[in-house]
Design a protein around this motif. Structure first.
Motif, PDB file in Angstrom:
ATOM      1  N   TRP A   1       0.839  -1.188   0.000  1.00 24.81           N
ATOM      2  CA  TRP A   1       0.000   0.000   0.000  1.00 24.81           C
ATOM      3  C   TRP A   1       0.881   1.247   0.000  1.00 24.81           C
ATOM      4  N   GLU A   2       0.432   2.275  -0.702  1.00 24.21           N
ATOM      5  CA  GLU A   2       1.197   3.519  -0.833  1.00 24.21           C
ATOM      6  C   GLU A   2       0.484   4.646  -0.087  1.00 24.21           C
ATOM      7  N   VAL A   3       1.214   5.325   0.779  1.00 21.51           N
ATOM      8  CA  VAL A   3       0.663   6.490   1.473  1.00 21.51           C
ATOM      9  C   VAL A   3       0.632   7.665   0.503  1.00 21.51           C
ATOM     10  N   THR A   4      -0.540   8.256   0.332  1.00 24.65           N
ATOM     11  CA  THR A   4      -0.689   9.351  -0.634  1.00 24.65           C
ATOM     12  C   THR A   4      -0.788  10.720   0.028  1.00 24.65           C
ATOM     13  N   SER A   5      -1.280  10.792   1.268  1.00 28.21           N
ATOM     14  CA  SER A   5      -1.392  12.100   1.925  1.00 28.21           C
ATOM     15  C   SER A   5      -1.580  11.927   3.422  1.00 28.21           C
ATOM     16  N   LEU A   6      -1.258  12.985   4.157  1.00 28.56           N
ATOM     17  CA  LEU A   6      -1.436  13.039   5.603  1.00 28.56           C
ATOM     18  C   LEU A   6      -2.337  14.218   5.941  1.00 28.56           C
ATOM     19  N   HIS A   7      -3.257  13.986   6.881  1.00 29.38           N
ATOM     20  CA  HIS A   7      -4.171  15.054   7.306  1.00 29.38           C
ATOM     21  C   HIS A   7      -4.181  15.092   8.841  1.00 29.38           C
ATOM     22  N   PRO A   8      -3.291  15.893   9.432  1.00 32.20           N
ATOM     23  CA  PRO A   8      -3.228  15.945  10.901  1.00 32.20           C
ATOM     24  C   PRO A   8      -4.470  16.593  11.502  1.00 32.20           C
TER      25      PRO A   8
END
Length: 315
Positions: free
Chosen positions: A160-167
Motif C-alpha cells: 500500500w502507498e501512502v498518498t497524503s497526511l491530514h493531521p
C-alpha cells in the motif's frame, strides 16, 4: 501485549508531565535552586515500542504501512530533528518524502522526540483505497503531547502507498467550558488521546456527545480514539458529511480494557456497549457485531467498523 504497552505509555506520560512541572517549580525557587537544576541531566524521553496490527485485522498491511510513515516522521534521536532529516527517514521506507510537508503537529521543533502509536483505526477501507486514523502520543524534552493523523493510502505493488497526511486540527481551548465538557475531561473512566481531549477543550463538541460519554462511563471504562478532529470530513468513499467533524460523534477502540478488534474480546460486551450507546441517544451505532432491532437502520456493521464502535448523534 498491546494493553501492557499502552498502560505503560500512560504511566510514562504522567511521569514526564510531573517532571516538567518540577523543573518549572525549581526555576522559581531562586538562583541557587536554578543553578542546581541547570546541572542535572535532562529527563530521558519514555521508551516506546513499534505498533503492530492485531492478528484479526481486516487488512493488517494497510494499517502497518500508515503507522510506519507516522512513526518515521514523529520520532527521532538527538540531533535528527527538522524537515530534512524527517524526509530522509520517510524516503528510507520507500515512501514519498513530500509527505513530511503536511506533517503539521507531528513534527514539532525539538532536538529529539519519542512517539507511541496508541491505536490505528480505519477511517474507511475500500478495495483500492483506505483511510487509517493513527492516534499518537508524543514526547519532546519537557513536553508531553500528541495528535491524530488521517493517513490516506491507495493499493499498489508491492505494498500500500501512502498518498497524503491530514493531521488533526482541534482548535484552541476556550476559556469557559460547559459543565458536561468539564466532566468528560475529569472522568477517569473515559480515556481521551491528545487530539480528542483538545476537541473537548475547544468547546466544539455537541452536548449530546458529552452526555452520552458520561452516561456510558457509568457502566464502562472507555478508550476513545476519535471525536472530532483527525477524521475524514466525509464518510469515506462518499460525498456524505461525517458526523465527526461537526462534533456529533465519537469512536471507541477499547471497552473495559479489551480492544474491539481483538477476537478474544467478548462479542456480548461489544453488543451490549452498542445497544447502550443507542440508549444514550445515538441514532447511528456501528461496530463489528451485526445487531438486530433499533429504528431506521440504527445499527450497522462493515469492514471499516471492524475495529471500533462508532456512535453518531443528530442533536
Amino acid at each position: 501485549m498491546g494493553l501492557g504497552r499502552r498502560a505503560l505509555l500512560l504511566g510514562t506520560g504522567g511521569l514526564l508531565a510531573g517532571a516538567a512541572a518540577g523543573c518549572s517549580g525549581a526555576s522559581r525557587a531562586g538562583p541557587a535552586a536554578s543553578a542546581v537544576a541547570a546541572t542535572r541531566s535532562p529527563v530521558p524521553l519514555p521508551t516506546t515500542t513499534p505498533w503492530r496490527p492485531d492478528r484479526a485485522d481486516v487488512d493488517s498491511a494497510v494499517k502497518l504501512r500508515a503507522v510506519q510513515v507516522v512513526e518515521a516522521i514523529g520520532a527521532w534521536s538527538a540531533g535528527q530533528g527538522g524537515v530534512a532529516a524527517a524526509k530522509l527517514r520517510v524516503a528510507a521506507l520507500g515512501a514519498a518524502p513530500s509527505l513530511v510537508d503536511a506533517a503539521g503537529a507531528l513534527l514539532p521543533t525539538a532536538d529529539e522526540a519519542a512517539l507511541q502509536v496508541v491505536d490505528a483505526q480505519y477511517g474507511g477501507i475500500l478495495a483500492d483505497s483506505a483511510s487509517v486514523l493513527v492516534v499518537c502520543r508524543q514526547w519532546t524534552p519537557g513536553h508531553a503531547g500528541g495528535t491524530t493523523i488521517d493517513v490516506r493510502l491507495r493499493r499498489a505493488r508491492p505494498r500500500w502507498e501512502v498518498t497524503s497526511l491530514h493531521p488533526a486540527r482541534p482548535g484552541g481551548a476556550v476559556p469557559s467550558l460547559p459543565a458536561a465538557a468539564r466532566s468528560v475531561l475529569a472522568e477517569p473512566r473515559i480515556t481521551l488521546p491528545p487530539a480528542a481531549a483538545a476537541d473537548v477543550r475547544s468547546g466544539h463538541i455537541h452536548e449530546s456527545v458529552l452526555r452520552a460519554l458520561l452516561q456510558l462511563a457509568g457502566t464502562y471504562r472507555m478508550y476513545v480514539s476519535v471525536i472530532r478532529s483527525g477524521h475524514p470530513l466525509n464518510v469515506f468513499g462518499t460525498d456524505r458529511p461525517s458526523d465527526h467533524p461537526r462534533g456529533r460523534a465519537f469512536d471507541v477502540w477499547q471497552i473495559d480494557g479489551h480492544p474491539v478488534v481483538d477476537p478474544s474480546t467478548s462479542r456480548r460486551l461489544v453488543e451490549t456497549f452498542m445497544r447502550d450507546a443507542a440508549a444514550a441517544g445515538s441514532y447511528n451505532v456501528g461496530g463489528p457485531v451485526r445487531i438486530s432491532g433499533g429504528t431506521g437502520g440504527q445499527f450497522f456493521t462493515d469492514a471499516t467498523h471492524h475495529d471500533h464502535v462508532h456512535a453518531g448523534f443528530t442533536a
